[in-house]
Design a protein around this motif. Structure first.
Motif, PDB file in Angstrom:
ATOM      1  N   THR A 190      47.791  44.702  28.406  1.00 43.33           N
ATOM      2  CA  THR A 190      46.853  45.811  28.203  1.00 43.33           C
ATOM      3  C   THR A 190      46.117  46.199  29.483  1.00 43.33           C
ATOM      4  O   THR A 190      45.877  47.375  29.727  1.00 43.33           O
ATOM      5  N   LYS A 191      45.738  45.199  30.291  1.00 46.84           N
ATOM      6  CA  LYS A 191      44.947  45.490  31.494  1.00 46.84           C
ATOM      7  C   LYS A 191      45.315  44.560  32.636  1.00 46.84           C
ATOM      8  O   LYS A 191      45.749  43.433  32.405  1.00 46.84           O
ATOM      9  N   ILE A 192      45.098  45.058  33.821  1.00 44.97           N
ATOM     10  CA  ILE A 192      45.228  44.238  35.022  1.00 44.97           C
ATOM     11  C   ILE A 192      43.834  44.199  35.637  1.00 44.97           C
ATOM     12  O   ILE A 192      43.244  45.256  35.937  1.00 44.97           O
ATOM     13  N   VAL A 193      43.286  42.994  35.780  1.00 42.84           N
ATOM     14  CA  VAL A 193      41.926  42.849  36.304  1.00 42.84           C
ATOM     15  C   VAL A 193      42.027  42.382  37.759  1.00 42.84           C
ATOM     16  O   VAL A 193      42.615  41.335  38.048  1.00 42.84           O
ATOM     17  N   VAL A 194      41.469  43.191  38.655  1.00 39.85           N
ATOM     18  CA  VAL A 194      41.576  42.913  40.094  1.00 39.85           C
ATOM     19  C   VAL A 194      40.198  42.550  40.621  1.00 39.85           C
ATOM     20  O   VAL A 194      39.259  43.354  40.518  1.00 39.85           O
ATOM     21  N   PRO A 195      40.055  41.348  41.177  1.00 37.55           N
ATOM     22  CA  PRO A 195      38.731  40.946  41.663  1.00 37.55           C
ATOM     23  C   PRO A 195      38.326  41.749  42.902  1.00 37.55           C
ATOM     24  O   PRO A 195      39.187  42.349  43.554  1.00 37.55           O
ATOM     25  N   PRO A 196      37.022  41.750  43.255  1.00 36.12           N
ATOM     26  CA  PRO A 196      36.604  42.504  44.439  1.00 36.12           C
ATOM     27  C   PRO A 196      37.163  41.908  45.724  1.00 36.12           C
ATOM     28  O   PRO A 196      37.439  40.716  45.781  1.00 36.12           O
ATOM     29  N   GLY A 197      37.323  42.740  46.742  1.00 36.52           N
ATOM     30  CA  GLY A 197      37.804  42.272  48.041  1.00 36.52           C
ATOM     31  C   GLY A 197      38.390  43.432  48.814  1.00 36.52           C
ATOM     32  O   GLY A 197      38.767  44.444  48.229  1.00 36.52           O
ATOM     33  N   ARG A 198      38.453  43.291  50.143  1.00 33.95           N
ATOM     34  CA  ARG A 198      38.989  44.385  50.960  1.00 33.95           C
ATOM     35  C   ARG A 198      39.995  43.907  51.992  1.00 33.95           C
ATOM     36  O   ARG A 198      40.720  44.701  52.562  1.00 33.95           O
ATOM     37  N   HIS A 199      40.038  42.618  52.269  1.00 33.56           N
ATOM     38  CA  HIS A 199      40.818  42.140  53.414  1.00 33.56           C
ATOM     39  C   HIS A 199      42.225  41.732  52.974  1.00 33.56           C
ATOM     40  O   HIS A 199      42.520  40.550  52.787  1.00 33.56           O
ATOM     41  N   ASP A 200      43.053  42.727  52.783  1.00 33.05           N
ATOM     42  CA  ASP A 200      44.410  42.525  52.273  1.00 33.05           C
ATOM     43  C   ASP A 200      45.415  43.204  53.194  1.00 33.05           C
ATOM     44  O   ASP A 200      45.079  44.173  53.877  1.00 33.05           O
ATOM     45  N   THR A 206      62.508  42.695  43.486  1.00 35.17           N
ATOM     46  CA  THR A 206      62.364  43.576  44.653  1.00 35.17           C
ATOM     47  C   THR A 206      61.164  44.517  44.516  1.00 35.17           C
ATOM     48  O   THR A 206      60.897  45.299  45.421  1.00 35.17           O
ATOM     49  N   ASN A 207      60.459  44.471  43.391  1.00 29.82           N
ATOM     50  CA  ASN A 207      59.317  45.375  43.209  1.00 29.82           C
ATOM     51  C   ASN A 207      58.158  45.026  44.149  1.00 29.82           C
ATOM     52  O   ASN A 207      57.996  43.870  44.551  1.00 29.82           O
ATOM     53  N   HIS A 208      57.349  46.035  44.438  1.00 34.87           N
ATOM     54  CA  HIS A 208      56.228  45.842  45.360  1.00 34.87           C
ATOM     55  C   HIS A 208      55.034  45.105  44.704  1.00 34.87           C
ATOM     56  O   HIS A 208      54.333  44.367  45.370  1.00 34.87           O
ATOM     57  N   LEU A 209      54.782  45.401  43.404  1.00 35.91           N
ATOM     58  CA  LEU A 209      53.498  44.975  42.853  1.00 35.91           C
ATOM     59  C   LEU A 209      53.400  43.494  42.457  1.00 35.91           C
ATOM     60  O   LEU A 209      52.309  42.926  42.557  1.00 35.91           O
ATOM     61  N   PRO A 210      54.492  42.825  42.029  1.00 36.71           N
ATOM     62  CA  PRO A 210      54.308  41.400  41.701  1.00 36.71           C
ATOM     63  C   PRO A 210      53.754  40.556  42.865  1.00 36.71           C
ATOM     64  O   PRO A 210      52.744  39.856  42.678  1.00 36.71           O
ATOM     65  N   PRO A 211      54.318  40.640  44.092  1.00 39.16           N
ATOM     66  CA  PRO A 211      53.708  39.838  45.164  1.00 39.16           C
ATOM     67  C   PRO A 211      52.301  40.308  45.528  1.00 39.16           C
ATOM     68  O   PRO A 211      51.420  39.486  45.812  1.00 39.16           O
ATOM     69  N   LEU A 212      52.082  41.637  45.491  1.00 39.72           N
ATOM     70  CA  LEU A 212      50.750  42.131  45.845  1.00 39.72           C
ATOM     71  C   LEU A 212      49.690  41.585  44.882  1.00 39.72           C
ATOM     72  O   LEU A 212      48.662  41.046  45.289  1.00 39.72           O
ATOM     73  N   LEU A 213      49.951  41.722  43.569  1.00 36.24           N
ATOM     74  CA  LEU A 213      48.942  41.296  42.589  1.00 36.24           C
ATOM     75  C   LEU A 213      48.766  39.782  42.609  1.00 36.24           C
ATOM     76  O   LEU A 213      47.690  39.264  42.306  1.00 36.24           O
ATOM     77  N   THR A 214      49.827  39.058  42.993  1.00 41.34           N
ATOM     78  CA  THR A 214      49.711  37.599  43.109  1.00 41.34           C
ATOM     79  C   THR A 214      48.805  37.243  44.289  1.00 41.34           C
ATOM     80  O   THR A 214      47.912  36.397  44.171  1.00 41.34           O
ATOM     81  N   ALA A 215      49.033  37.907  45.433  1.00 38.30           N
ATOM     82  CA  ALA A 215      48.236  37.576  46.632  1.00 38.30           C
ATOM     83  C   ALA A 215      46.758  37.890  46.426  1.00 38.30           C
ATOM     84  O   ALA A 215      45.892  37.143  46.888  1.00 38.30           O
ATOM     85  N   ILE A 216      46.458  38.981  45.725  1.00 39.58           N
ATOM     86  CA  ILE A 216      45.043  39.366  45.594  1.00 39.58           C
ATOM     87  C   ILE A 216      44.379  38.733  44.365  1.00 39.58           C
ATOM     88  O   ILE A 216      43.234  39.022  44.057  1.00 39.58           O
ATOM     89  N   GLY A 217      45.112  37.851  43.687  1.00 41.13           N
ATOM     90  CA  GLY A 217      44.499  37.078  42.605  1.00 41.13           C
ATOM     91  C   GLY A 217      44.165  37.883  41.365  1.00 41.13           C
ATOM     92  O   GLY A 217      43.149  37.631  40.704  1.00 41.13           O
ATOM     93  N   ALA A 218      45.036  38.854  41.023  1.00 43.62           N
ATOM     94  CA  ALA A 218      44.799  39.653  39.800  1.00 43.62           C
ATOM     95  C   ALA A 218      44.999  38.780  38.555  1.00 43.62           C
ATOM     96  O   ALA A 218      45.673  37.746  38.605  1.00 43.62           O
ATOM     97  N   ARG A 219      44.369  39.217  37.468  1.00 42.37           N
ATOM     98  CA  ARG A 219      44.563  38.538  36.178  1.00 42.37           C
ATOM     99  C   ARG A 219      45.100  39.557  35.178  1.00 42.37           C
ATOM    100  O   ARG A 219      44.672  40.708  35.157  1.00 42.37           O
TER     101      ARG A 219
END
Ligand SMILES: Cc1cc2nc3c(=O)[nH]c(=O)nc-3n(C[C@H](O)[C@H](O)[C@H](O)COP(=O)(O)OP(=O)(O)OC[C@H]3O[C@@H](n4cnc5c(N)ncnc54)[C@H](O)[C@@H]3O)c2cc1C
Length: 267
Positions: A167-177, A121-134
């Motif tokens: 240790t880190k969450i790497v989020v690629p560039p982008g704005r259309h989310d 039910t957490n917010h961040l797993p689907p968000l980070l999946t959609a935006i292609g985080a590593r």
């Protein structure tokens, strides 16, 4: 209920934390404690040693690279993400972190703890999946990076193994989310949620409908195409006291459409 007796260590480096985790099979990382202490009180988890990550500066902070890539330390809190000038490079991060629970939870809860607990039910797993985080994971054998889509393995289970640290969450560039959720009351737990990103191709990740975020790739951002793509994955969400599985499946379609509309506005 009182906590069972537990040993406690507060290392000041990742290397020291890893060596304590390696030396004690029953050791567990402690981030904001918002989930871990509650499950310990309920006796669902009984670690022998708590390895408090709050003294490790290298796990905190947000760096913005010239190409717009964000590197977010696992111990960065939701509040810090909301207040960060760097995080504005990917505005959806602060937008969604600001919707999580209440000020107290956001002040203590970390991005690393949120995704390592992988509560469906957490917010961040689907968000980070959609935006292609590593996700960057460190252990005795060195460091590796795992795509968000491969990071979430089951309820409360992720690619971070025993003796390892995120240790880190790497989020690629982008704005259309975009992100959309139906919650239990204002800012409450999600009954269902959806995140969408149209940077390059369109990707949608659905939350609360399975143990891990469900990825769908609609052929276009058209409402009917999005609904068809969600129907196409054959969701069988759980039923509980808050919603039937059938209602969650319906919400998944509605929220996917909303998230895609928000992502495509202005793109
Ligand atoms: C009342 C309440 C309401 C909430 N509502 C929401 C909500 O609506 N939406 C939402 O998304 N979240 C919600 N949460 C969850 C909250 O946002 C936190 O994300 C979550 O509780 C865990 O974060 P934490 O930093 O406290 O981690 P902790 O509780 O300290 O740790 C959680 C787990 O992750 C592991 N862990 C933590 N960091 C690392 C690391 N770096 N490497 C390896 N393992 C690690 C720990 O060992 C533990 O197993 C809520 C929490 C509470 C208490």
């Amino acid at each position: 209920m009182l906590l069972r007796e537990v040993d406690y260590a507060k290392p000041s480096s990742v290397a020291d934390a890893l060596s304590i985790l390696a030396a004690h099979g029953g050791a567990r990382a402690l981030a904001g404690g918002q989930t871990l202490l509650n499950v310990m009180k309920a006796r669902v988890a009984s670690p022998d040693v708590l390895v408090d990550l709050n003294g490790i500066d290298e796990l905190r902070g947000i760096e913005l690279a010239p190409d717009g890539t964000l590197s977010i330390g696992a111990m960065t809190t939701c509040t810090e993400i909301c207040e960060s000038a760097e995080a504005r490079a990917r505005p959806i991060l602060a937008e969604v972190c600001g919707q999580i629970a209440d000020v107290q939870v956001r002040n203590r809860g970390t991005i690393g703890g949120n995704i390592c607990s992988n509560d469906p039910t957490n917010h961040l797993p689907p968000l980070l999946t959609a935006i292609g985080a590593r996700m960057r994971i460190q252990g005795a054998n060195g460091e590796r990076e795992v795509e968000a889509a491969d990071f979430f393995l089951g309820v409360y289970v992720t690619a971070v193994g025993q003796g390892e640290l995120l240790t880190k969450i790497v989020v690629p560039p982008g704005r259309h989310d975009g992100f959309a959720a139906v919650t239990l009351g204002v800012d409450g737990t999600c009954i269902a949620n959806a995140a969408a990103s149209v940077n390059g191709s369109l990707r949608v990740a659905l939350g609360c409908v399975d143990a891990v975020p469900v990825v769908v790739s609609p052929s276009s951002g058209d409402d009917d195409a999005v609904r068809a793509a969600v129907r196409g994955v054959g969701l069988e969400p759980p039923s509980d006291v808050h919603a039937s599985g059938e209602y969650r499946a319906h919400l998944a379609e509605v929220l996917a459409v909303r998230a895609v509309r928000r992502a495509t506005e202005g793109s």
